[in-house]
Design an enzyme around this catalytic site. Structure first.
Site, PDB file in Angstrom:
ATOM      1  NE  ARG A  78      -2.384   1.169   3.644  1.00 36.92           N
ATOM      2  CZ  ARG A  78      -3.105   1.355   4.738  1.00 36.92           C
ATOM      3  NH1 ARG A  78      -4.420   1.357   4.667  1.00 36.92           N
ATOM      4  NH2 ARG A  78      -2.522   1.501   5.904  1.00 36.92           N
ATOM      5  CB  THR A  87      -2.272   7.253  -2.977  1.00 35.75           C
ATOM      6  OG1 THR A  87      -1.700   5.940  -3.128  1.00 35.75           O
ATOM      7  CG2 THR A  87      -1.368   8.287  -3.615  1.00 35.75           C
ATOM      8  CG  ASP A 141      -0.162  -4.427  10.454  1.00 34.02           C
ATOM      9  OD1 ASP A 141      -0.038  -5.642  10.242  1.00 34.02           O
ATOM     10  OD2 ASP A 141       0.172  -3.560   9.635  1.00 34.02           O
ATOM     11  CG  ASP A 201       3.119  -5.363  12.258  1.00 30.23           C
ATOM     12  OD1 ASP A 201       3.920  -5.932  11.477  1.00 30.23           O
ATOM     13  OD2 ASP A 201       2.979  -4.143  12.314  1.00 30.23           O
TER      14      ASP A 201
END
Length: 213
Positions: free
Chosen positions: A107, A111, A204, A207
């Site tokens: 990603r 943006t 996340d 993670d």
């Protein structure tokens, strides 16, 4: 209900809700998080596999011969790297002969749009069902892009499984791909933060699954 929600299945089961709570708890360690992700994926798979086609075959049982159904369609499970890997074991526990593909996206931090860096799919499953898995459906950008890339390679029957989804993500994918059935374990009806994360979720997932920060 919004029109785009007609092809979305929101799980409503106390066992799934209980496990989602532990996923979101910051005190849940890596081992526990990984196990719970796999457990929820298995519970979701039971529902997602419900409409697989079958045909009757004759078998020899201990006391007689009779006809009984077997699944006739090839299955491909495609995790969106890397967090989606955590859901694969739970699904293959239900369907051990499923083929595994992989799609890698990164990603753009400015943006928030996804870019493909890896895609390898089993070619002998193109006429079967492709189950795309990603723990979090936040902005929906990665899931939409992954489905775009998978369709470009010839797959037509696609489903998406996510543990937690935000309204923005569900709307984006369902609008772009109305033919894709979306299964969600928990619908997080809360705004995303400035980084595109669901604030009432587990952070996340990659993670937390792999113990990285």
């Amino acid at each position: 209900m919004q029109d785009y929600m007609k092809n979305v299945t929101l799980m409503d089961h106390p066992l799934i809700a209980h496990k989602i709570t532990h996923l979101c708890d910051v005190t849940t360690n890596t081992k526990e998080f990984r196990e719970i992700v796999s457990e929820i994926a298995m519970l979701m798979g039971y529902e997602a596999f419900r409409d697989l086609p079958t045909q009757d075959v004759e078998i020899q049982a201990p006391l007689s011969k009779f006809k009984s159904p077997v699944i006739t369609e090839p299955i491909a499970i495609v995790p969106i790297l890397r967090a989606g890997l955590g859901m694969v074991d739970g699904l293959t526990a239900l369907f051990p002969t499923a083929k595994i593909g992989h799609i890698g996206l990164y990603r753009d931090e400015e943006t928030l749009e996804p870019h493909e860096y890896y895609c390898k799919l089993p070619k002998d499953c193109i006429d079967g069902t492709c189950i795309v898995v990603d723990p979090a459906l936040a902005t929906g950008g990665s899931a939409k892009a992954a489905i775009d890339f998978i369709k470009e390679r010839g797959y037509k029957k696609i489903k998406l499984l996510s543990l937690i989804a935000a309204p923005e993500g569900v709307k984006r994918v369902a609008t772009a791909h109305p033919d894709v059935h979306i299964y969600v374990a928990h619908y997080a009806d809360a705004p995303l933060n400035e980084h595109g994360y669901i604030v009432t979720a587990f952070g996340d997932a990659g993670d937390r699954i792999f113990g990285t920060k």
